[in-house]
Design a protein around this motif. Sequence first.
Motif, PDB file in Angstrom:
ATOM      1  N   LEU A 100      47.798  63.355  27.056  1.00 31.28           N
ATOM      2  CA  LEU A 100      48.731  62.441  26.419  1.00 31.28           C
ATOM      3  C   LEU A 100      49.721  61.972  27.486  1.00 31.28           C
ATOM      4  O   LEU A 100      50.364  62.787  28.141  1.00 31.28           O
ATOM      5  CB  LEU A 100      49.476  63.153  25.286  1.00 31.28           C
ATOM      6  CG  LEU A 100      50.420  62.295  24.443  1.00 31.28           C
ATOM      7  CD1 LEU A 100      50.444  62.800  23.013  1.00 31.28           C
ATOM      8  CD2 LEU A 100      51.821  62.248  25.007  1.00 31.28           C
ATOM      9  N   LEU A 101      49.788  60.664  27.686  1.00 27.40           N
ATOM     10  CA  LEU A 101      50.789  60.066  28.564  1.00 27.40           C
ATOM     11  C   LEU A 101      51.910  59.542  27.677  1.00 27.40           C
ATOM     12  O   LEU A 101      51.648  58.947  26.631  1.00 27.40           O
ATOM     13  CB  LEU A 101      50.194  58.911  29.359  1.00 27.40           C
ATOM     14  CG  LEU A 101      49.033  59.250  30.284  1.00 27.40           C
ATOM     15  CD1 LEU A 101      48.472  57.988  30.909  1.00 27.40           C
ATOM     16  CD2 LEU A 101      49.456  60.239  31.347  1.00 27.40           C
ATOM     17  N   ALA A 102      53.151  59.765  28.095  1.00 27.01           N
ATOM     18  CA  ALA A 102      54.278  59.395  27.241  1.00 27.01           C
ATOM     19  C   ALA A 102      55.411  58.772  28.037  1.00 27.01           C
ATOM     20  O   ALA A 102      55.629  59.104  29.204  1.00 27.01           O
ATOM     21  CB  ALA A 102      54.807  60.634  26.511  1.00 27.01           C
ATOM     22  N   LYS A 103      56.129  57.891  27.356  1.00 27.35           N
ATOM     23  CA  LYS A 103      57.410  57.382  27.829  1.00 27.35           C
ATOM     24  C   LYS A 103      58.393  57.617  26.684  1.00 27.35           C
ATOM     25  O   LYS A 103      58.223  57.074  25.594  1.00 27.35           O
ATOM     26  CB  LYS A 103      57.348  55.897  28.148  1.00 27.35           C
ATOM     27  CG  LYS A 103      58.704  55.339  28.557  1.00 27.35           C
ATOM     28  CD  LYS A 103      58.677  53.847  28.782  1.00 27.35           C
ATOM     29  CE  LYS A 103      60.080  53.360  29.131  1.00 27.35           C
ATOM     30  NZ  LYS A 103      60.156  51.909  29.120  1.00 27.35           N
ATOM     31  N   PHE A 104      59.378  58.466  26.932  1.00 22.70           N
ATOM     32  CA  PHE A 104      60.371  58.754  25.908  1.00 22.70           C
ATOM     33  C   PHE A 104      61.325  57.569  25.752  1.00 22.70           C
ATOM     34  O   PHE A 104      61.575  56.823  26.694  1.00 22.70           O
ATOM     35  CB  PHE A 104      61.157  60.015  26.265  1.00 22.70           C
ATOM     36  CG  PHE A 104      60.361  61.273  26.093  1.00 22.70           C
ATOM     37  CD1 PHE A 104      60.289  61.897  24.857  1.00 22.70           C
ATOM     38  CD2 PHE A 104      59.663  61.823  27.149  1.00 22.70           C
ATOM     39  CE1 PHE A 104      59.542  63.040  24.677  1.00 22.70           C
ATOM     40  CE2 PHE A 104      58.910  62.974  26.991  1.00 22.70           C
ATOM     41  CZ  PHE A 104      58.845  63.585  25.752  1.00 22.70           C
ATOM     42  N   LYS A 105      61.837  57.412  24.555  1.00 23.56           N
ATOM     43  CA  LYS A 105      62.797  56.344  24.277  1.00 23.56           C
ATOM     44  C   LYS A 105      64.086  56.588  25.056  1.00 23.56           C
ATOM     45  O   LYS A 105      64.472  57.736  25.279  1.00 23.56           O
ATOM     46  CB  LYS A 105      63.116  56.282  22.782  1.00 23.56           C
ATOM     47  CG  LYS A 105      61.974  55.733  21.962  1.00 23.56           C
ATOM     48  CD  LYS A 105      62.364  55.589  20.512  1.00 23.56           C
ATOM     49  CE  LYS A 105      61.214  54.938  19.746  1.00 23.56           C
ATOM     50  NZ  LYS A 105      61.519  54.821  18.321  1.00 23.56           N
TER      51      LYS A 105
ATOM     52  N   ASP B  28      58.505  55.639  23.331  1.00 21.11           N
ATOM     53  CA  ASP B  28      58.387  54.189  23.485  1.00 21.11           C
ATOM     54  C   ASP B  28      56.929  53.795  23.689  1.00 21.11           C
ATOM     55  O   ASP B  28      56.500  52.750  23.228  1.00 21.11           O
ATOM     56  CB  ASP B  28      59.172  53.740  24.720  1.00 21.11           C
ATOM     57  CG  ASP B  28      60.399  52.946  24.386  1.00 21.11           C
ATOM     58  OD1 ASP B  28      60.578  52.577  23.221  1.00 21.11           O
ATOM     59  OD2 ASP B  28      61.188  52.700  25.320  1.00 21.11           O
ATOM     60  N   LYS B  29      56.208  54.634  24.437  1.00 22.98           N
ATOM     61  CA  LYS B  29      54.805  54.371  24.755  1.00 22.98           C
ATOM     62  C   LYS B  29      54.050  55.688  24.681  1.00 22.98           C
ATOM     63  O   LYS B  29      54.571  56.738  25.047  1.00 22.98           O
ATOM     64  CB  LYS B  29      54.644  53.821  26.181  1.00 22.98           C
ATOM     65  CG  LYS B  29      55.215  52.451  26.408  1.00 22.98           C
ATOM     66  CD  LYS B  29      55.072  52.031  27.870  1.00 22.98           C
ATOM     67  CE  LYS B  29      53.627  51.662  28.152  1.00 22.98           C
ATOM     68  NZ  LYS B  29      53.467  51.004  29.464  1.00 22.98           N
ATOM     69  N   VAL B  30      52.788  55.602  24.241  1.00 19.93           N
ATOM     70  CA  VAL B  30      51.931  56.779  24.213  1.00 19.93           C
ATOM     71  C   VAL B  30      50.493  56.339  24.434  1.00 19.93           C
ATOM     72  O   VAL B  30      50.080  55.271  23.981  1.00 19.93           O
ATOM     73  CB  VAL B  30      52.086  57.579  22.887  1.00 19.93           C
ATOM     74  CG1 VAL B  30      51.625  56.771  21.694  1.00 19.93           C
ATOM     75  CG2 VAL B  30      51.372  58.904  22.963  1.00 19.93           C
TER      76      VAL B  30
END
Length: 109
Positions: free
Chosen positions: A12-17, A95-97
């Motif tokens: 899982l790639l993530a960008k936190f808000k 924000d993104k996943v």
Amino acid sequence: MEEAKGEVRHVLLAKFKGGLSEDEIDQLIKGYANLVNLIPPMKSFSWGKDVSIENLHQGFTHIFESIFESTEGIAEYIGHPAHAEYANLLLPQLDKVLVIDYKPTVVHL
């Protein structure tokens, strides 16, 4: 679909808000890591922050990787109440996943 048996990795790639504190992010990561204690087919969990010098991350800042015994194990994980409860906490904070499941191929030279 490929054969279901054999190790499968869940990435899982993530960008936190924006606006989340480092402590809030740390608590979310601890919650994710704890799933390995609650969901039997989840064999391991690791994570890290992007440190690439190539600047190709497309805004993703964190990577999470879990190892499962099979694709059936991932299905059990996805349907598990602990995963559903955690996903309801994590996903609104992103924000993104991007999620990819794969069976690793080891190359011996």
